[in-house]
Design a protein around this motif. Sequence first.
Motif, PDB file in Angstrom:
ATOM      1  N   GLY A 235     -21.980   4.635 -26.274  1.00  0.00           N
ATOM      2  CA  GLY A 235     -22.274   5.366 -25.035  1.00  0.00           C
ATOM      3  C   GLY A 235     -21.131   5.296 -24.044  1.00  0.00           C
ATOM      4  O   GLY A 235     -21.075   6.074 -23.095  1.00  0.00           O
ATOM      5  N   HIS A 236     -20.213   4.364 -24.255  1.00  0.00           N
ATOM      6  CA  HIS A 236     -19.101   4.213 -23.325  1.00  0.00           C
ATOM      7  C   HIS A 236     -17.773   4.584 -23.973  1.00  0.00           C
ATOM      8  O   HIS A 236     -16.711   4.141 -23.544  1.00  0.00           O
ATOM      9  N   CYS A 246     -19.418   6.879 -14.793  1.00  0.00           N
ATOM     10  CA  CYS A 246     -20.419   6.152 -15.572  1.00  0.00           C
ATOM     11  C   CYS A 246     -20.778   4.843 -14.872  1.00  0.00           C
ATOM     12  O   CYS A 246     -19.999   4.303 -14.097  1.00  0.00           O
ATOM     13  N   CYS A 248     -20.739   2.066 -16.068  1.00  0.00           N
ATOM     14  CA  CYS A 248     -19.843   0.989 -16.515  1.00  0.00           C
ATOM     15  C   CYS A 248     -18.573   0.947 -15.680  1.00  0.00           C
ATOM     16  O   CYS A 248     -17.769   0.026 -15.815  1.00  0.00           O
ATOM     17  N   CYS A 253     -17.823   8.942 -19.959  1.00  0.00           N
ATOM     18  CA  CYS A 253     -18.449   8.281 -21.115  1.00  0.00           C
ATOM     19  C   CYS A 253     -19.516   9.199 -21.735  1.00  0.00           C
ATOM     20  O   CYS A 253     -20.141   9.994 -21.038  1.00  0.00           O
TER      21      CYS A 253
HETATM   22 ZN   LIG Z   1     -19.459   4.046 -19.488  1.00  0.00          ZN
END
Ligand SMILES: [Zn+2]
Length: 397
Positions: A235-236, A246, A248, A253
């Motif tokens: 997912g990243h 995102c 993160c 992402c």
């Molecule tokens: Zn991400």
Amino acid sequence: MRRLNRTLVLDVLKSGDGPMSRASIAQATSLAKPTVSEIVEDLMAEGAVREVGMGTVASAGGRPPKLLEFDARSHFVAGVHVGSRTTTVVIGDATGKELGRESVETDGLPAEENLQRIAQVVKATARHVEAPLERFEAAGVVVPGLVDFHAGVCLLGPNIGWRDVPIADILGQQFDFPVFVHNVSQAAVVAETLEGAAKGESEVVLLYGGSGVGAGILWGGRVFHGSRGITGEIGHCRLPGETGRCKCGKFGCLETAAGASALVARVWRGITSGATTSLAGARRKDLTPQVILQAAVAGDGLARGAIAQIGRNLGIGASWLVNLFNPAILVIAGGLAEFGTLLLDPLREAVHEMAMTHSYERVEIRAAQLGQNAEVRGAVLLAMQRAEIYYRIVFQA
Ligand SMILES: [Zn+2]
């Protein structure tokens, strides 16, 4: 070797049709009788196996054999799934069978307080099913986020607001048994492989699509942890052309284009730009994946198109997984998997179009079977795997 033999004996006793004699265990496992007797002595001393009476005398005469059975209540495990809204605690017996379950809201509390409360729920649920804490072998805790498996730390859980939370240490102060921490996708791949869509396989990849997007990888029957436990973070990985920020901290992402909030954002953009849709007039806060699914099932073009695009984006991630791992089964799990063919057909098409033919041709793409129960089942099963007394033969996490 001793471990393996012990596993064989336990497996026969657990899966057999009722109590067995030492001789019939030896026959079923192809182990020598003295080896079986020795292992049985150890298991009886631990309380895992007990004598339950006498068998019938063979036609040649002699003493009737003593019959043995596995005591499912000799040991217990706890499974905990910390979800973004609800935390579920399950108490399982030594075969993994669920004895009791309790759910509480996750929201609001800081991580440490949340964990203290979870410990209280584990204790109360154990009491309720009359499972003494001193007979617990392990607990499995599953969280939505990055996990340092070896340290038992949740490094980052954006949907629950956790960062660097030493879960194993905090719960370890409350209990005398070890606590093992895994992420959602790892738990789901274990549960789907042992009890769901990929039963009997050992090369399985699970793509999880919900608020977050991630993958669980079961390799040679074992959870693939990498060096630190942070694996499957598909997912990243950046999806070219995407620029959204995102959770993160990076941009573009896959999760920003294939997660549940990407679906909602896509439909909202359609509504605000005046697309013809039954959802026109809906308020932003009322627009949930479930509402979008209902509209799509009723034939709404905007909703159907948005779901198809999310399916295609997930399919791009799936094609990377197929090329990298060449699994026997690719399981699609998480809330988005419940959208059925509306999402899975475009996902399959994307994999077919983008993955290498040789990697893809024998991969079966299946929808998960355990639904929202997969995470907490995975927590119970992982606790069992980690509890040394129950060395399983299917895999060790
Ligand atoms: Zn991400």
